[in-house]
Design a protein around this motif. Structure first.
Motif, short mmCIF file in Angstrom:
data_model
loop_
_atom_site.label_atom_id
_atom_site.label_comp_id
_atom_site.label_asym_id
_atom_site.label_seq_id
_atom_site.Cartn_x
_atom_site.Cartn_y
_atom_site.Cartn_z
N LEU A 113 0.83 -1.20 0.00
CA LEU A 113 0.00 0.00 0.00
C LEU A 113 0.87 1.25 0.00
O LEU A 113 0.59 2.23 -0.72
CB LEU A 113 -0.92 0.00 1.22
N ASP A 114 1.92 1.25 0.79
CA ASP A 114 2.81 2.40 0.84
C ASP A 114 3.52 2.57 -0.51
O ASP A 114 3.70 3.70 -0.99
CB ASP A 114 3.83 2.22 1.95
N LEU A 115 3.89 1.47 -1.13
CA LEU A 115 4.53 1.52 -2.44
C LEU A 115 3.60 2.16 -3.48
O LEU A 115 4.04 2.99 -4.29
CB LEU A 115 4.92 0.10 -2.87
N LEU A 116 2.33 1.79 -3.46
CA LEU A 116 1.38 2.38 -4.39
C LEU A 116 1.20 3.87 -4.12
O LEU A 116 1.05 4.67 -5.05
CB LEU A 116 0.03 1.65 -4.29
N THR A 117 1.23 4.25 -2.87
CA THR A 117 1.11 5.66 -2.51
C THR A 117 2.29 6.47 -3.05
O THR A 117 2.12 7.58 -3.56
CB THR A 117 1.05 5.81 -0.98
#
Length: 288
Positions: A113-117
Motif C-alpha cells: 500500500l505504501d509503495l502504491l502511494t
C-alpha cells in the motif's frame, strides 16, 4: 531429480542500510511477490514456479531477514523504508520502465500500500492481501493492545509464548493455527529446500516480533492517495478469515478507497495453505 520450484537466477541488490537477496523465475512482465510476517522468498517457491509461465516472477528476503543482511544492528523497521526497497527492486528488474504487478500479504500488504502511494507510475496492479492495519479497525485500540501484548509475550516468554498470544487474540482460545508468517510444518515430508526455508523463517521470528509487528500493524494508509490509485488496487481477503481482526482492515480499506475486494482461497496465510489455488486466483486477478 530437478527441483522445479528452484529459481532460475538469484542476485543481491545494495540498498541504503542493507543488501537485499532476491530470486527470479520466468519471463514476461514483472510480478514482485513480497513476503509477510517472518517469511522470505521460500514462502513463494511453489507459487512463483506456477506463475513463471506468464510473468517474470521475483521474490526477495525483506531487509534483516534470512539472506538480506543489514549494514548495522537490527532496529525497529519502517514501512516506508521497505517500500523503497521494493521500488528499487522494481527499478532493477524492470529497467525499461514497464509497470510491475505486486502481491503483498499480511505485513507486506502494508508495504505494498505504501509503495502504491509513493510510486503509482511504476505499478500496474497491486494486490494487498489482508493488510493488518489496526488504524482501519472500528476500534483501533483493540488491535494496538493485541499486538503490543504479543510483543510483550515475546519479551517475557519467547517466540512460542508470543505466537500463542497472537493466535488466541486473533482466533480465540481454541484455535491451533500459528500466526506470524512462517508456515506450519506440513504433514508430508518436506523437501530439503522446503525444510531449509522453514528453518530460516522460524529464525526470523524474533526480528518480526520485536522490530516489525507493532510498527507495521500500526501503519495508517494514505486513503486519499490510495483512492486516486484505486483502479490499480485489489484488496484480498481469505474466504476462511473474513471475520478475523487481520481481514477486517482490508474490507474497510476497499470500502473507503473504492478499490476492488477479492476473495482468495484459505485464510490469512492462504498462499501457504494452498499455493496452487492461491496462485490460480492471483492469475485471474492479474489478467482481469
Amino acid at each position: 531429480m530437478t527441483d522445479r520450484t528452484a529459481p532460475t537466477r538469484t542476485g543481491r541488490l545494495k540498498v541504503p542500510g542493507a543488501t537485499l537477496y532476491y530470486e527470479v523465475r520466468g519471463e514476461g512482465p514483472l510480478l514482485l511477490l513480497m513476503p509477510g510476517g517472518s517469511a522470505d522468498t521460500g514462502i513463494y517457491d511453489r507459487m512463483a514456479a506456477l506463475l513463471a509461465d506468464r510473468w517474470t516472477v521475483a521474490a526477495y528476503d525483506p531487509r534483516g531477514y534470512s539472506r538480506s543482511v543489514l549494514d548495522g544492528g537490527t532496529g525497529d523497521q519502517r514501512v516506508e523504508v521497505q517500500s523503497e526497497d521494493a521500488y528499487r527492486l522494481i527499478e532493477l528488474l524492470a529497467p525499461d520502465g514497464a509497470p510491475a504487478a505486486v502481491l503483498g500479504s499480511s505485513s507486506s500488504a502494508v508495504v505494498a500500500l505504501d509503495l502504491l502511494t509513493r510510486h503509482p507510475e511504476r505499478l500496474h496492479r497491486v494486490v494487498a492481501h489482508e493488510p493488518p492495519s489496526v488504524e482501519l479497525l472500528p476500534d483501533p485500540e483493540q488491535g494496538r493492545k493485541l499486538f503490543a501484548a504479543v510483543r510483550e509475550s515475546y519479551r517475557g516468554g519467547g517466540v512460542e509464548a508470543a505466537l500463542a498470544t497472537m493466535t488466541e487474540g486473533l482466533m480465540g482460545p481454541e484455535a491451533d493455527r500459528p500466526a506470524g508468517g512462517a508456515p506450519r510444518a506440513a504433514a508430508a515430508e518436506p523437501s530439503p529446500r522446503e525444510a531449509e526455508a522453514f528453518r530460516r523463517m522460524r529464525a526470523n521470528l524474533p526480528v518480526f516480533l520485536e522490530h516489525v509487528l507493532c510498527a507495521f500493524t500500526g501503519y495508517a494508509p494514505d486513503l486519499e492517495a490510495l483512492g486516486r490509485g484505486a483502479q490499480k488496487l485489489v484488496v484480498g481477503v481469505g474466504q476462511d478469515s473474513r471475520t478475523l481482526l487481520t481481514a477486517i482492515p482490508g474490507v474497510r480499506l476497499a470500502d473507503r478507497t473504492g478499490a476492488g475486494l477479492v476473495e482468495f482461497p484459505g485464510g490469512h496465510t492462504g498462499s501457504t495453505e494452498d499455493p496452487d489455488a492461491f496462485a490460480a486466483r492471483l492469475r485471474e486477478v492479474l489478467l482481469d
